[in-house]
Design an enzyme around this catalytic site. Structure first.
Site, PDB file in Angstrom:
ATOM      1  N   ASP A  20       5.600  12.560   2.957  1.00  0.00           N
ATOM      2  CA  ASP A  20       4.424  11.947   2.371  1.00  0.00           C
ATOM      3  C   ASP A  20       3.455  13.105   2.140  1.00  0.00           C
ATOM      4  OD1 ASP A  20       2.685   8.835   3.098  1.00  0.00           O
ATOM      5  OD2 ASP A  20       2.425  10.315   1.507  1.00  0.00           O
TER       6      ASP A  20
HETATM    7  C1  GLC Z   1      -0.313   8.837  -0.088  1.00  0.00           C
HETATM    8  C2  GLC Z   1       0.576   7.701   0.382  1.00  0.00           C
HETATM    9  C3  GLC Z   1       1.895   7.632  -0.334  1.00  0.00           C
HETATM   10  C4  GLC Z   1       1.719   8.151  -1.760  1.00  0.00           C
HETATM   11  C5  GLC Z   1       1.392   9.625  -1.673  1.00  0.00           C
HETATM   12  C6  GLC Z   1       1.103  10.231  -3.059  1.00  0.00           C
HETATM   13  O1  GLC Z   1      -1.067   9.351   0.945  1.00  0.00           O
HETATM   14  O2  GLC Z   1       0.805   7.569   1.776  1.00  0.00           O
HETATM   15  O3  GLC Z   1       2.326   6.256  -0.312  1.00  0.00           O
HETATM   16  O4  GLC Z   1       2.909   7.953  -2.514  1.00  0.00           O
HETATM   17  O5  GLC Z   1       0.309   9.893  -0.802  1.00  0.00           O
HETATM   18  O6  GLC Z   1      -0.063   9.700  -3.572  1.00  0.00           O
END
Ligand code: GLC
Length: 742
Positions: free
Chosen positions: A278
Site C-alpha cells: 500500500d
Molecule cells: C491509499 C489506500 C489504498 C490506495 C492507495 C493509493 O492509502 O490505502 O487503498 O489504493 O493508497 O491511493
C-alpha cells in the site's frame, strides 16, 4: 506511443547509460530471463521501487491521491521505465467505486471525468455476481481508455466492526458473499485487458493507526474468516496483483510477512502474480522484498538506496531480487501500455451512468414498508415534502482513494423531479440556502482530514405542520459519509443526532395526524442505529452511497420502476455495545486497541455471533423486503464430485415482478463451541420473476467451503458426518432445510 511516455522515456534514458540498442534483448521479444541477465543491479533495484515524482520528498504526507502528474495525471503511481530494454512505465490508479484520475489537465479544455459507481457495500447488497461483473466491466473499460494499466481495486476486507471508516469500500461481514462478489468484480475489470490489485491483504479492518496497528488473531480465525474472501478471489479470478496492507499481523507488517505473502498466498493458494505495498506501507524494504512483496509503491528514493546497499552487502540475494524483477516484468508484458494500446481518452459516460443507476437501484435494501406505503402512486402522492439536507445534497461515495472525480451527482430532489414528482420549492430553497451557508463555513479540508458533514437543519413545528397540510407525503433522507484514514464515531454518526431524531419524530407526528405517510431514505456509508426510531416512519429504504446516479436510482425504487431486491451484507445491531468486537475496537473508550487489536471474538463476527447466541438485532444479515413475496419448494441436495448442489424452486407468490436472493447456510456435524451455529456457504439470485412465475435456482457449494482449518495439523479437513443445509431468505428466515451425510 503516447507523447508523455516518450518524454519520460528520454529523461529516464540518461539514467541508465547510452548503450546501443542493437545487441541487447527487448522485453516481449526476448525471454524474460535474458532481459534479467542483461539488467544492471541498479536497473533491477530501480524496478522494485515505484517511480514517485522525482522531487518526492521522503517525508511526503500520507495524502497520496492524484500523486503522479506523469503519463496519466491523477493516477496513484507509476513504475520506472528502462527504455534500453523496452521496459515502459506502467500506470496504477484507484479505486473500488470507479477510476480516479484528475478530471482536468493543464493545456487542454478536454475533461477526463470517470463514472462514480455505487460503492462496494451497495454492490454487495445486490447479491448478484453477474451484475457486479458488469459494473467491473464498465470500470475496466474506463481504466483502459484513460490509459491506466492497473486499477487499485477491489478491496475486500471483512467488516469486523460497523465503525471501520472504509467499510463502504468493502463487501460484507461474511467471507463467501465478499469472496464471490470480489471475484466477479475482478473478472469484470480484467476482461478489458487491464489489471486489478486485490486489497488490502490482510486484516486491515480499522483505520485508526492503520499503518502501525498490530492485529492479534488466531490462525484458524485468520484463515476461515479474514483471508477467505482473498482466497476465493485468488482461486476464482486470478487478480494480476495483490496489495499488502499497512497493518501488522501477529507482530509482523503484512508487507513484511512471509507467512502471508509466501506460504499462504503463493505456496498454498498458488498465486503467481505480483504483490505491491500500500502507499508508503511497511518499514523495512529488504524484509518486504524477502517476504515476497515485489513492488514498493509509490516509491521513495531512500527505499532505492536501502535495497541497493542490501544487494551490495549481501543482505538481499540476487535470487530474491530477480524473483521480484521477474514478477514485475511478467506483469508489465500483460499491460495495454506495454502492448502500446492506443487508448482514446474517450469513455461512454452515458452508458456507464445507466449501468451505475441500475446497479445502485438493485443494491438498495427495503427495511420497512408498512401498509404498502411503497411503491408510490403518482396519482395519489405527486406532492412530496422532502426533508433532510441529504435529500438535496445526496452523497455518492466515500472520501479518500475510494472517491471518484465524477461529472455530476443526481440528488434525490432531482431524481424525484425527473420521475414526475413535485416537491415544495420553498422548503427546497430553505435547504439549499442552509447547505450553502454551512458548507462555506466549513474549514478547508485536507485530503486526509476527517470527513465533515454539516449538521442537519432544524425545522420549526409550524413549518412541518404546514408541509403536512399541503403535501401528499413526506420523504426524509439521513446521510452518512466516511473515508480512509478515520474510523466512524458513535455520537451523531452511528447514532442519529438529536436534530435528526426530532426531525423524524415531528414529521411523522404531523403527517400521521393528517393520515399521510413518511418514508425515510438512508444515504449511508454503513450501519446506523435504527431500533430507537424505526417504529415511526411507514417505510425505510437503505440507498447506501449509490454513486453519481443515486437520486435517480432511489426514484426508480420509490416509483416501483425497480422492485427492491437488495439484502443486507452485514448485520444492523440494536446497540453498538452489542457488537462482538465493540470492546476491542479503537474507539475513544478503548485506547488499548490503538497499538494492537485483539480479535478476541474469534469467528463470532456479525451474524456468526448474533445468530449463534440468539442476540436480537435490528435488521439481520441477508434481510431485505420486496414489493412482492416468494415461496420456496422442491429442495434437492446432491453431491457431484467435489461440489454439493442445492437446488430449489422459487415462485413469485405476490402481485408485482421481483427478484429473490436464495441464501444457503450450513451447520456442521461437529458441535465445536469455537464455531458458529451456521454459516453462509452459497447464494444465487433469480431473474426478474413476474407474478406466478417460477425459477429453479441451483447453488453450488465446493466441498472446500465445508472444511475446517485444523491449527494443530496446519491443514484443512472435511468433518465427517451429517451436514444440515438451510435455504433462507435471510439468516433468520428459513424456508427449506435438508441434511446430507458427507
Ligand atoms: C491509499 C489506500 C489504498 C490506495 C492507495 C493509493 O492509502 O490505502 O487503498 O489504493 O493508497 O491511493
Amino acid at each position: 506511443m503516447n507523447k508523455k511516455l516518450s518524454i519520460l522515456t528520454v529523461c529516464t534514458f540518461g539514467v541508465f547509460g547510452s548503450m546501443s540498442a542493437q545487441h541487447q534483448p527487448q522485453l516481449g521479444k526476448s525471454p524474460i530471463n535474458e532481459i534479467i541477465s542483461a539488467m544492471t543491479i541498479d536497473e533491477k533495484v530501480a524496478l522494485l521501487v515505484g517511480f514517485g515524482d522525482e522531487d518526492t520528498p521522503d517525508s511526503i504526507p500520507s495524502a497520496t491521491i492524484g500523486f503522479t502528474k506523469k503519463i496519466v495525471p491523477g493516477a496513484a503511481g507509476i513504475t520506472r521505465a528502462i527504455p534500453r530494454l523496452d521496459i515502459p512505465s506502467i500506470v496504477l490508479a484507484d479505486g473500488p467505486a470507479g477510476l480516479r484520475i484528475d478530471p482536468r489537465r493543464p493545456g487542454t479544455d478536454s475533461t477526463f471525468y470517470c463514472t462514480h459507481f455505487p460503492v462496494a457495500t451497495s454492490l454487495a447488497s445486490t447479491w448478484n455476481a453477474p451484475l457486479v461483473k458488469s459494473v467491473g466491466n464498465a470500470i475496466g473499460n474506463e481504466t483502459l481508455e484513460y490509459g491506466v494499466d492497473i486499477l487499485l481495486a477491489p478491496a475486500t476486507n471483512i467488516m469486523r466492526n460497523p465503525l471501520c471508516g472504509r467499510n463502504f469500500e468493502y463487501y460484507s461481514e461474511d467471507p463467501i458473499l465478499a469472496g464471490k462478489l470480489t471475484s466477479a468484480m475482478i473478472q469484470g475489470i480484467q476482461q478489458n485487458g487491464v489489471g486489478t490489485s486485490l486489497k488490502h491483504f490482510a486484516l486491515n479492518n480499522q483505520e485508526t493507526n492503520r499503518t502501525g496497528n498490530n492485529v492479534l488473531v488466531s490462525p484458524y480465525v485468520m484463515r476461515e474468516l479474514y483471508l477467505k474472501p482473498f482466497e476465493i478471489a485468488i482461486r476464482e479470478s486470478t487478480p494480476w496483483t495483490v496489495m499488502s496492507s499497512y497493518n501488522k499481523v501477529n507482530g509482523e507488517y503484512a508487507s513484511e510477512n512471509s507467512l502471508l505473502l509466501d506460504s499462504i498466498l503463493r505456496r498454498q493458494w498458488g498465486y503467481k502474480g505480483l504483490v505491491m505495498t500500500d502507499w508508503f506501507g511497511g518499514q523495512d524494504a529488504v524484509k518486504q522484498t524477502i517476504a515476497g512483496n515485489d513492488l514498493l509503491m509509490p516509491g521513495l528514493k531512500k527505499q532505492y538506496k536501502v535495497l541497493k546497499d542490501a544487494v551490495d552487502n549481501g543482505k538481499l540475494s540476487t535470487h530474491i531480487l530477480d524473483r521480484s524483477v521477474q514478477r514485475i516484468l511478467e506483469l508489465i508484458i500483460k499491460t495495454p501500455r506495454f502492448q502500446q494500446y492506443d487508448y482514446t481518452n474517450t469513455v461512454d459516460l452515458v452508458a456507464n451512468a445507466r449501468t451505475s443507476r441500475m446497479a445502485a437501484a438493485e443494491g438498495m435494501v427495503l427495511l420497512k414498508n408498512d401498509n404498502l406505503t411503497l411503491p408510490l402512486d403518482k396519482s395519489q402522492t405527486s406532492r412530496i415534502a422532502l426533508f433532510g439536507i441529504s435529500s438535496y445534497d445526496f452523497i455518492p461515495g466515500g472520501t479518500g482513494s475510494g472517491d471518484v472525480n465524477r461529472a455530476y451527482t443526481i440528488s434525490l430532489a432531482e431524481g424525484l423531479k425527473q420521475a414526475g414528482f413535485q416537491w415544495n420549492e420553498k422548503l427546497a430553497e430553505l435547504y439549499d440556502t442552509y447547505i450553502k451557508k454551512e458548507t462555506d463555513a466549513l474549514p478547508e479540508r485536507q485530503f486526509d482530514d476527517p470527513v465533515q458533514r454539516i449538521a442537519e437543519m432544524e425545522l420549526s413545528d409550524t413549518l412541518i405542520q404546514a408541509q403536512a397540510s399541503c403535501q401528499d407525503m413526506a420523504v426524509i433522507t439521513i446521510g452518512r459519509i466516511s473515508g480512509e484514514f478515520h474510523d466512524r464515531n458513535i455520537t451523531d454518526d452511528f447514532l442519529l443526532s438529536q436534530t435528526e431524531q426530532k426531525l423524524i419524530e415531528n414529521v411523522c407526528t404531523a403527517f400521521h395526524q393528517k393520515g399521510k405517510k413518511v418514508t425515510v431514505i438512508l444515504n449511508t456509508c454503513g450501519v446506523l442505529e435504527t431500533s430507537s426510531w424505526k417504529e415511526q416512519p411507514d417505510a425505510i429504504l437503505v440507498a447506501w452511497l449509490a454513486g453519481q446516479e443515486g437520486g435517480n436510482a432511489v426514484a426508480d425504487i420509490l416509483t416501483g420502476t425497480v422492485t427492491p431486491s437488495g439484502k443486507l451484507p452485514m448485520t444492523w445491531p440494536v446497540n453498538y455495545e452489542d457488537v462482538p468486537s465493540a470492546s476491542n475496537f479503537p474507539l475513544a473508550g478503548h485506547k488499548e486497541s490503538i497499538d494492537s487489536t485483539r480479535y478476541e471474538e474469534g469467528l463470532f463476527v456479525g451474524y456468526r455471533y448474533y445468530d449463534t447466541f440468539d442476540k436480537p438485532v435490528s435488521y439481520p444479515f441477508g434481510y431485505g423486503l420486496s414489493y412482492t413475496t416468494f415461496d420456496y419448494g422442491n429442495l434437492s441436495i446432491e453431491k457431484k464430485e467435489d461440489v454439493v448442489e442445492i437446488s430449489c424452486r422459487i415462485i413469485n407468490s405476490g402481485n408485482k415482478a421481483g427478484k429473490e436472493v436464495v441464501q444457503v447456510y450450513v451447520s456442521f456435524p461437529d458441535k465445536n463451541e469455537d464455531y458458529p451455529t451456521k454459516e453462509l456457504k452459497g447464494f444465487a439470485k433469480t431473474q426478474i420473476l413476474q407474478p406466478g412465475e417460477t425459477e429453479t435456482v441451483t447453488v453450488h457449494i465446493p466441498l472446500s467451503y465445508l472444511k475446517r482449518y485444523d491449527e494443530t495439523a496446519g491443514c484443512w479437513k472435511l468433518p465427517q458426518g451429517t451436514f444440515r443445509f438451510f435455504v433462507n431468505s435471510s439468516v433468520e428466515d428459513c424456508r427449506l432445510t435438508g441434511k446430507y451425510n458427507l
